[in-house]
Design a protein around this motif. Structure first.
Motif, PDB file in Angstrom:
ATOM      1  N   VAL A 188      25.368  -7.303 -26.639  1.00 38.66           N
ATOM      2  CA  VAL A 188      24.339  -7.444 -25.600  1.00 38.66           C
ATOM      3  C   VAL A 188      24.648  -8.513 -24.557  1.00 38.66           C
ATOM      4  O   VAL A 188      23.875  -8.700 -23.614  1.00 38.66           O
ATOM      5  N   VAL A 189      25.773  -9.247 -24.736  1.00 39.90           N
ATOM      6  CA  VAL A 189      26.082 -10.331 -23.794  1.00 39.90           C
ATOM      7  C   VAL A 189      27.247  -9.911 -22.891  1.00 39.90           C
ATOM      8  O   VAL A 189      27.798  -8.824 -23.043  1.00 39.90           O
ATOM      9  N   LYS A 241      30.791 -14.585 -27.738  1.00 40.81           N
ATOM     10  CA  LYS A 241      30.840 -13.310 -28.466  1.00 40.81           C
ATOM     11  C   LYS A 241      31.695 -12.289 -27.714  1.00 40.81           C
ATOM     12  O   LYS A 241      32.515 -11.587 -28.322  1.00 40.81           O
ATOM     13  N   ASP A 295      19.170  -4.658 -28.120  1.00 39.92           N
ATOM     14  CA  ASP A 295      18.632  -5.264 -29.337  1.00 39.92           C
ATOM     15  C   ASP A 295      17.767  -4.303 -30.144  1.00 39.92           C
ATOM     16  O   ASP A 295      17.735  -4.365 -31.365  1.00 39.92           O
ATOM     17  N   ALA A 327      22.961 -11.651 -33.210  1.00 34.24           N
ATOM     18  CA  ALA A 327      22.513 -12.968 -33.674  1.00 34.24           C
ATOM     19  C   ALA A 327      21.681 -12.758 -34.935  1.00 34.24           C
ATOM     20  O   ALA A 327      21.059 -11.704 -35.112  1.00 34.24           O
ATOM     21  N   LYS A 341      18.278 -11.068 -35.138  1.00 35.28           N
ATOM     22  CA  LYS A 341      18.128  -9.631 -34.875  1.00 35.28           C
ATOM     23  C   LYS A 341      18.071  -8.823 -36.178  1.00 35.28           C
ATOM     24  O   LYS A 341      17.769  -7.638 -36.169  1.00 35.28           O
ATOM     25  N   ASN A 346      27.740 -18.830 -31.181  1.00 34.64           N
ATOM     26  CA  ASN A 346      27.646 -19.098 -29.748  1.00 34.64           C
ATOM     27  C   ASN A 346      27.603 -20.605 -29.636  1.00 34.64           C
ATOM     28  O   ASN A 346      28.594 -21.225 -29.271  1.00 34.64           O
ATOM     29  N   ARG A 390       9.993 -16.808 -24.445  1.00 36.14           N
ATOM     30  CA  ARG A 390      10.606 -15.598 -25.024  1.00 36.14           C
ATOM     31  C   ARG A 390      11.391 -16.023 -26.250  1.00 36.14           C
ATOM     32  O   ARG A 390      12.128 -17.012 -26.216  1.00 36.14           O
ATOM     33  N   GLN A 405      13.776 -14.415 -29.759  1.00 39.20           N
ATOM     34  CA  GLN A 405      14.362 -13.296 -30.479  1.00 39.20           C
ATOM     35  C   GLN A 405      13.345 -12.919 -31.569  1.00 39.20           C
ATOM     36  O   GLN A 405      12.488 -13.719 -31.920  1.00 39.20           O
ATOM     37  N   PHE A 440      17.128  -9.118 -25.408  1.00 37.17           N
ATOM     38  CA  PHE A 440      17.916 -10.016 -24.552  1.00 37.17           C
ATOM     39  C   PHE A 440      18.029  -9.460 -23.127  1.00 37.17           C
ATOM     40  O   PHE A 440      17.920 -10.215 -22.159  1.00 37.17           O
ATOM     41  N   ASN A 480      18.199 -20.745 -25.386  1.00 41.02           N
ATOM     42  CA  ASN A 480      19.529 -20.135 -25.544  1.00 41.02           C
ATOM     43  C   ASN A 480      20.598 -21.181 -25.297  1.00 41.02           C
ATOM     44  O   ASN A 480      20.342 -22.189 -24.637  1.00 41.02           O
ATOM     45  N   ASN A 484      24.753 -18.265 -22.534  1.00 44.77           N
ATOM     46  CA  ASN A 484      23.847 -17.128 -22.334  1.00 44.77           C
ATOM     47  C   ASN A 484      22.948 -17.338 -21.121  1.00 44.77           C
ATOM     48  O   ASN A 484      22.637 -16.395 -20.391  1.00 44.77           O
ATOM     49  N   ILE A 489      22.566 -20.381 -32.263  1.00 42.99           N
ATOM     50  CA  ILE A 489      22.762 -18.931 -32.190  1.00 42.99           C
ATOM     51  C   ILE A 489      24.084 -18.635 -32.862  1.00 42.99           C
ATOM     52  O   ILE A 489      25.154 -18.993 -32.372  1.00 42.99           O
ATOM     53  N   TYR A 497      26.288 -15.503 -34.883  1.00 37.83           N
ATOM     54  CA  TYR A 497      26.382 -14.042 -34.946  1.00 37.83           C
ATOM     55  C   TYR A 497      26.942 -13.600 -36.284  1.00 37.83           C
ATOM     56  O   TYR A 497      27.834 -14.246 -36.835  1.00 37.83           O
TER      57      TYR A 497
HETATM   58  C1  LMR Z   1      19.369 -13.576 -27.544  1.00 36.99           C
HETATM   59  O1  LMR Z   1      18.763 -12.522 -27.752  1.00 36.99           O
HETATM   60  O2  LMR Z   1      18.884 -14.530 -26.919  1.00 36.99           O
HETATM   61  C2  LMR Z   1      20.770 -13.731 -28.090  1.00 36.99           C
HETATM   62  O3  LMR Z   1      20.763 -13.336 -29.440  1.00 36.99           O
HETATM   63  C3  LMR Z   1      21.735 -12.887 -27.355  1.00 36.99           C
HETATM   64  C4  LMR Z   1      23.105 -12.992 -27.965  1.00 36.99           C
HETATM   65  O4  LMR Z   1      23.572 -12.023 -28.541  1.00 36.99           O
HETATM   66  O5  LMR Z   1      23.693 -14.068 -27.829  1.00 36.99           O
END
Ligand code: LMR
Length: 353
Positions: free
Chosen positions: A51-52, A58, A90, A108, A111, A167, A190, A192, A213, A230, A234, A255, A257
């Motif tokens: 997603v980044v 990542k 996500d 992350a 998730k 991250n 916001r 996760q 995200f 974040n 990010n 963060i 992964y």
């Molecule tokens: C987020 O949703 O803020 C992070 O998990 C995104 C990511 O993959 O670094």
């Protein structure tokens, strides 16, 4: 009448046959390719969705994984990377992994909350005091690492852990100066989709909204939420700083992964390719740790140079005030979810510091 019925049966047979052919093609598309690899063996494609952007820790580690696995497999394994939520985001990527629509992800920890809630261990606020502590606490051999590698809910969901990537540490951003927990009161952030993160913001007197995200920039720009948390990489790569006037360098959370693969797909690989995929994942994990801190400090510099955002460095006492509001209370609150023994160990480590 009889003839018409007969024609219908033929059509039905043809439709069923066509569906079977399509299904077979689909199954091949999802991992195993028709045709041979460079040495004549069967070849495989790994779709890797994330997603980044490719420029982040990542994104860079995924590129390195692709490079190494393609080279070591002599072209028998091809990796297709789909960054920036362009294939799955996500909300649907874990489902896509389980159905083998993609073979690898590196979400992350937060998730995984619905599939494997214990992975929220990595979301515990102030699990790390500095990035230097990360390799020891979040390594495959540590108590935290073992809890992730040996997680039964992941295994039961056909998900195999291949590595732990970083991250880095999270910073708070909003349009208000945030020097004390009290300055967050009434703001909405916001998060996760993690209960631990919801409780963290609750303790600071703020509300929170889980959003994907890919939705964060718009939500900040349109004022759906006031802020978010974040690492710099990010924030900068999604241009969040252009719609946030303040960042507090709180380093309050992590963060991390979890690099995962569809287990059935992995098991379907010949043993030599399983070894190639795992050793390439190991190499990508090492590379990820080498570049993560630098990418975050470069991103901080880019944000400073953009001139859109005031970055506030907290004194140790100011950071401690944020910490005291959530540790040990949030850690203890989630002992049953994360595992009472692991939480007791982590709290003992904290006390020993
Ligand atoms: C987020 O949703 O803020 C992070 O998990 C995104 C990511 O993959 O670094």
């Amino acid at each position: 009448m009889i003839r018409r019925h007969g024609r219908r049966s033929k059509v039905a047979v043809l439709v069923v046959a066509a569906a079977l052919v399509l299904a077979a093609c689909g199954a091949r598309g999802a991992g195993a390719d028709a045709g041979g690899g460079a040495d004549g063996g069967e070849s495989f494609t790994i779709k890797f969705s994330h997603v980044v952007t490719p420029a982040t820790p990542k994104g860079q580690a995924a590129e390195r994984f692709k490079e190494v696995v393609e080279e070591r497999s002599g072209g028998r394994v091809t990796v297709e990377i789909y960054p920036n939520s362009e294939l799955y985001g996500d909300k649907d990527e874990l489902q896509a992994l389980q159905s083998n629509s993609v073979q690898m992800l590196a979400p992350a920890s937060a998730k995984f909350t619905t599939v494997a809630p214990a992975l929220q261990v990595l979301d515990l606020p102030f699990l790390f005091d500095s990035v230097e502590d990360i390799p020891e606490v979040a390594s495959p051999d540590s108590a935290v690492g073992k809890a992730i590698y040996e997680n039964e809910a992941l295994a039961a969901s056909n998900i195999k852990v291949m590595g732990l990537w970083d991250n880095g540490l999270k910073q708070l951003s909003s349009n208000t100066e945030m020097r004390t927990p009290a300055s967050l009161a009434g703001l909405s952030f916001r998060i996760q989709p993690s209960d631990v993160l919801r409780s963290q913001f609750e303790k600071w007197g703020a509300s929170s909204t889980p959003l994907a995200f890919a939705e964060v920039y718009n939500a900040l720009q349109q004022g759906v939420v006031n802020g978010q948390e974040n690492p710099y990489s990010n924030i900068e790569s999604q241009n969040m700083h252009t719609v946030q006037s303040h960042i507090t360098e709180s380093n309050h959370g992590y963060i991390g992964y979890v690099l995962v693969i569809n287990n059935q797909f992995f098991e379907s690989l010949p043993p030599d390719l399983q070894e190639v995929v795992q050793s390439s994942a190991d190499e990508a994990s090492t590379y990820n740790r080498e570049v993560a801190a630098k990418l975050n400090s470069d991103a901080r510099t880019t944000i400073e140079q953009a001139g859109t955002t005031t970055i506030l460095d907290l004194t140790p006492e100011e950071r401690q005030a944020f910490k005291d509001a959530v540790v040990p209370s949030v850690w203890e609150q989630y002992a049953d979810v994360i595992g009472p023994e692991l939480i007791a160990d982590l709290l003992a480590d904290q006390a020993a510091q």
